[in-house]
Motif scaffolding. Structure first.
Motif, PDB file in Angstrom:
ATOM      1  N   PHE A  67       0.808  -1.218   0.000  1.00  0.00           N
ATOM      2  CA  PHE A  67       0.000   0.000   0.000  1.00  0.00           C
ATOM      3  C   PHE A  67       0.841   1.266   0.000  1.00  0.00           C
ATOM      4  CE2 PHE A  67      -3.272  -2.932   1.492  1.00  0.00           C
ATOM      5  CZ  PHE A  67      -4.443  -2.415   0.967  1.00  0.00           C
ATOM      6  N   LEU A  68       2.170   1.122  -0.088  1.00  0.00           N
ATOM      7  CA  LEU A  68       3.048   2.284   0.041  1.00  0.00           C
ATOM      8  C   LEU A  68       3.792   2.586  -1.264  1.00  0.00           C
ATOM      9  CD1 LEU A  68       4.479   1.591   3.603  1.00  0.00           C
ATOM     10  CD2 LEU A  68       2.848   3.379   2.942  1.00  0.00           C
ATOM     11  N   PRO A  69       4.073   3.862  -1.538  1.00  0.00           N
ATOM     12  CA  PRO A  69       4.706   4.271  -2.802  1.00  0.00           C
ATOM     13  C   PRO A  69       6.226   4.172  -2.755  1.00  0.00           C
ATOM     14  CG  PRO A  69       4.190   6.217  -1.530  1.00  0.00           C
ATOM     15  CD  PRO A  69       3.704   5.038  -0.721  1.00  0.00           C
ATOM     16  N   ILE A  70       6.705   2.967  -2.513  1.00  0.00           N
ATOM     17  CA  ILE A  70       8.148   2.727  -2.470  1.00  0.00           C
ATOM     18  C   ILE A  70       8.489   1.577  -3.410  1.00  0.00           C
ATOM     19  CG2 ILE A  70       8.421   3.590  -0.112  1.00  0.00           C
ATOM     20  CD1 ILE A  70       8.408   0.675   0.829  1.00  0.00           C
ATOM     21  N   GLU A  71       9.750   1.512  -3.786  1.00  0.00           N
ATOM     22  CA  GLU A  71      10.187   0.418  -4.649  1.00  0.00           C
ATOM     23  C   GLU A  71      10.100  -0.911  -3.896  1.00  0.00           C
ATOM     24  OE1 GLU A  71      10.692   0.592  -7.734  1.00  0.00           O
ATOM     25  OE2 GLU A  71      10.806   2.770  -8.006  1.00  0.00           O
ATOM     26  N   GLU A  72       9.570  -1.912  -4.552  1.00  0.00           N
ATOM     27  CA  GLU A  72       9.420  -3.216  -3.926  1.00  0.00           C
ATOM     28  C   GLU A  72      10.778  -3.744  -3.469  1.00  0.00           C
ATOM     29  OE1 GLU A  72       7.052  -7.417  -4.876  1.00  0.00           O
ATOM     30  OE2 GLU A  72       7.028  -5.747  -6.300  1.00  0.00           O
ATOM     31  N   ASN A  73      10.857  -4.090  -2.183  1.00  0.00           N
ATOM     32  CA  ASN A  73      12.099  -4.597  -1.579  1.00  0.00           C
ATOM     33  C   ASN A  73      13.246  -3.587  -1.670  1.00  0.00           C
ATOM     34  OD1 ASN A  73      10.908  -7.183  -0.996  1.00  0.00           O
ATOM     35  ND2 ASN A  73      11.174  -7.699  -3.157  1.00  0.00           N
ATOM     36  N   GLY A  74      12.897  -2.293  -1.740  1.00  0.00           N
ATOM     37  CA  GLY A  74      13.912  -1.240  -1.818  1.00  0.00           C
ATOM     38  C   GLY A  74      14.514  -0.926  -0.459  1.00  0.00           C
ATOM     39  N   PRO A  75      15.442   0.041  -0.411  1.00  0.00           N
ATOM     40  CA  PRO A  75      16.105   0.393   0.849  1.00  0.00           C
ATOM     41  C   PRO A  75      15.151   1.071   1.814  1.00  0.00           C
ATOM     42  CG  PRO A  75      16.673   1.974  -0.860  1.00  0.00           C
ATOM     43  CD  PRO A  75      15.898   0.880  -1.543  1.00  0.00           C
ATOM     44  N   LYS A  76      15.399   0.853   3.116  1.00  0.00           N
ATOM     45  CA  LYS A  76      14.523   1.417   4.140  1.00  0.00           C
ATOM     46  C   LYS A  76      15.356   1.876   5.332  1.00  0.00           C
ATOM     47  CE  LYS A  76      10.724  -1.754   2.969  1.00  0.00           C
ATOM     48  NZ  LYS A  76      11.464  -2.514   1.946  1.00  0.00           N
ATOM     49  N   PRO A  77      14.879   2.892   6.055  1.00  0.00           N
ATOM     50  CA  PRO A  77      15.568   3.289   7.288  1.00  0.00           C
ATOM     51  C   PRO A  77      15.467   2.189   8.337  1.00  0.00           C
ATOM     52  CG  PRO A  77      13.493   4.459   7.052  1.00  0.00           C
ATOM     53  CD  PRO A  77      13.723   3.737   5.763  1.00  0.00           C
ATOM     54  N   VAL A 121       9.033   6.967   5.372  1.00  0.00           N
ATOM     55  CA  VAL A 121       8.789   6.893   3.935  1.00  0.00           C
ATOM     56  C   VAL A 121       9.660   7.918   3.204  1.00  0.00           C
ATOM     57  CG1 VAL A 121       7.077   7.289   2.112  1.00  0.00           C
ATOM     58  CG2 VAL A 121       6.464   5.952   4.131  1.00  0.00           C
ATOM     59  N   ALA A 122       9.799   9.108   3.784  1.00  0.00           N
ATOM     60  CA  ALA A 122      10.645  10.140   3.176  1.00  0.00           C
ATOM     61  C   ALA A 122      12.084   9.656   3.048  1.00  0.00           C
ATOM     62  CB  ALA A 122      10.608  11.414   4.013  1.00  0.00           C
ATOM     63  N   VAL A 123      12.587   9.028   4.094  1.00  0.00           N
ATOM     64  CA  VAL A 123      13.972   8.544   4.063  1.00  0.00           C
ATOM     65  C   VAL A 123      14.114   7.405   3.057  1.00  0.00           C
ATOM     66  CG1 VAL A 123      15.797   7.436   5.407  1.00  0.00           C
ATOM     67  CG2 VAL A 123      14.477   9.313   6.408  1.00  0.00           C
ATOM     68  N   ALA A 124      13.112   6.535   2.985  1.00  0.00           N
ATOM     69  CA  ALA A 124      13.152   5.455   1.994  1.00  0.00           C
ATOM     70  C   ALA A 124      13.205   6.025   0.574  1.00  0.00           C
ATOM     71  CB  ALA A 124      11.944   4.536   2.153  1.00  0.00           C
ATOM     72  N   LYS A 125      12.385   7.051   0.305  1.00  0.00           N
ATOM     73  CA  LYS A 125      12.389   7.676  -1.024  1.00  0.00           C
ATOM     74  C   LYS A 125      13.711   8.402  -1.277  1.00  0.00           C
ATOM     75  CE  LYS A 125       9.494   7.497  -3.465  1.00  0.00           C
ATOM     76  NZ  LYS A 125       9.200   6.439  -4.452  1.00  0.00           N
ATOM     77  N   ALA A 126      14.246   9.050  -0.257  1.00  0.00           N
ATOM     78  CA  ALA A 126      15.530   9.732  -0.410  1.00  0.00           C
ATOM     79  C   ALA A 126      16.642   8.737  -0.722  1.00  0.00           C
ATOM     80  CB  ALA A 126      15.866  10.510   0.860  1.00  0.00           C
ATOM     81  N   MET A 127      16.574   7.561  -0.116  1.00  0.00           N
ATOM     82  CA  MET A 127      17.563   6.517  -0.392  1.00  0.00           C
ATOM     83  C   MET A 127      17.423   6.006  -1.820  1.00  0.00           C
ATOM     84  SD  MET A 127      17.374   4.478   3.250  1.00  0.00           S
ATOM     85  CE  MET A 127      18.682   3.292   2.906  1.00  0.00           C
ATOM     86  N   GLU A 128      16.179   5.870  -2.291  1.00  0.00           N
ATOM     87  CA  GLU A 128      15.958   5.455  -3.676  1.00  0.00           C
ATOM     88  C   GLU A 128      16.593   6.443  -4.654  1.00  0.00           C
ATOM     89  OE1 GLU A 128      11.533   3.410  -2.879  1.00  0.00           O
ATOM     90  OE2 GLU A 128      11.775   4.985  -4.379  1.00  0.00           O
ATOM     91  N   GLU A 129      16.559   7.731  -4.279  1.00  0.00           N
ATOM     92  CA  GLU A 129      17.076   8.778  -5.160  1.00  0.00           C
ATOM     93  C   GLU A 129      18.537   9.138  -4.868  1.00  0.00           C
ATOM     94  OE1 GLU A 129      14.428  12.146  -5.290  1.00  0.00           O
ATOM     95  OE2 GLU A 129      12.635  10.875  -5.310  1.00  0.00           O
TER      96      GLU A 129
END
Length: 414
Positions: A67-77, A121-129
């Protein structure tokens, strides 16, 4: 992100690809062009069900990854955010005048507030970028949550807070290694400075009303409430409101569950603002457009004279056939004592504003005795001990003698 179809402007309906750096609608601009994350609910249903949740041992925000707008199995805090307790305090319910009252204590999150949900979620997106720096403005809780979650993965933060931010929250920022800018002005001035700094330096923008992904983190509080209530939906949810992001996220959580077929009805939403800073509640009560107000309340976390997510907040209440209510600082202080005494829950002023509002809504007959209510406590009382002492009073001073003890015990009825 296979689960996300696109981002959509809530003003003009234009859609955008969910690409790095995309925060607002180019046509409508930052004030009106706030974006919604639109999901592929069929894809979500292929990845999640009530059964998969029942067998999921990850009791954190990430159990709701579909349900979250992050990459599947992507990096997380690294901090464990979410799955805060949902209490059913019978004594508190009786004192309020309800048969079924649930209290969601989000003050137990790692940095002490609901804002951790957005920040992780912000940190996860920042890590993706591959961002090196995350920046935001905040009255305190969003700032400390951003700094703490970023510190868990070694990302630097630059945080702007108004000078009135409580020392408890500022001390968190400093401990987490944030570069703290204490702006000697209002929250609106603080926000503008952070926006300028972000634009000039290309930092990752954690400002929740601008970044559409952060509301998605906040919605997990509603996903948890539903799951913890065995997928039953309360008749009402009650949230304190400042910028408008939390109540918007709470509503979005139920809406996503409804669209994905997990629940069959939506709750009504009650938004509670402090009387000394209630631009949205006053506008609703007076049936007019909202306008900027002074930031005159002890509830610093919701002292936002220019709510940046006003549109989504107003939409959450209107679409759910809900209500707005205001509470005075004295009513907030009383709610702090009331919740502590009757439920053992310690909330900061803004965290208890929801309960103060709920008591008024029940007393006025807006919320009925037999309706089920979930009330959120959005921040821990240790965030603002000065106002906690103001609410509860100073401890009794006792002379270190037998006579002093006898006198003290007599004063408390023993």
């Amino acid at each position: 992100m296979k689960n996300v179809k696109y981002l959509q402007c809530i003003e003009c309906g234009k859609t955008f690809k969910p690409e790095p750096g995309r925060y607002i609608c180019d046509v409508c601009g930052p004030k009106l062009g706030i974006l919604d994350v639109i999901y592929d609910y069929e894809y979500i249903k292929s990845k999640a069900s009530k059964e998969t949740f029942a067998n999921n041992a990850d009791y954190s925000i990430w159990r709701y990854e579909p349900f979250l707008p992050i990459e599947e199995n992507g990096p997380k805090p690294k901090l464990r955010v979410g799955w805060s307790p949902l209490y059913k305090p019978e004594k508190l319910a009786k004192e309020v005048g309800l048969n079924n009252l649930y209290v969601k204590d989000d003050g137990i999150n790692p940095t002490g507030s609901m804002k951790d949900r957005a920040s992780c979620v912000a940190v996860a997106k920042a890590m993706e970028e591959n961002a090196d720096v995350i920046c935001c403005s905040s009255t305190g809780n969003a700032a400390s949550s951003c700094a703490g979650n970023a510190a868990s993965v070694g990302i630097k933060t630059v945080i702007f807070v108004p000078g009135r931010a409580p020392l408890g929250k500022v001390s968190q920022l400093k401990i987490f290694g944030a570069n703290v800018m204490s702006v000697q002005g209002s929250y609106e001035e603080t926000f503008k400075l952070s926006a300028d700094a972000i634009e000039q330096n290309g930092w990752y923008n954690r400002n929740a009303a601008i970044n559409p992904y952060l509301v998605e983190g906040k919605k997990t509080i509603s996903l948890e409430i539903c799951e913890q209530m065995n997928w039953e939906v309360p008749d009402w949810i009650v949230f304190s409101v400042g910028d408008g992001c939390s109540i918007a996220g709470a509503y979005k959580g139920f809406l996503d569950l409804y669209n994905a077929g997990f629940i069959s009805k939506m709750p009504k939403v009650a938004g509670i603002q402090a009387e000394g800073c209630a631009p949205l509640a006053h506008a609703w009560q007076e049936k007019r457009e909202w306008h900027q107000e002074a930031e005159n309340t002890i509830a610093d976390s919701i002292a936002v004279g220019v709510p940046r997510n006003a549109i989504k907040a107003l939409r959450a209440v209107s679409e759910s056939d809900g209500v707005w209510e205001t509470v005075t600082d004295d009513e907030i202080l009383d709610a702090m004592r009331f919740m502590g005494k009757n439920a053992g829950v310690f909330g900061e002023p803004a965290g208890c504003a929801g309960m103060a509002g709920l008591r008024k809504l029940v007393a006025n007959g807006v919320i009925k005795k037999d309706e089920t209510v979930a009330c959120a406590v959005t921040g821990n009382g240790l965030k603002d001990t000065a106002n906690a002492i103001k609410a509860a009073g100073e401890p009794m001073k006792v002379e270190p003698t037998a006579e002093g003890l006898k006198k003290a015990l007599k004063e408390i009825g023993y």
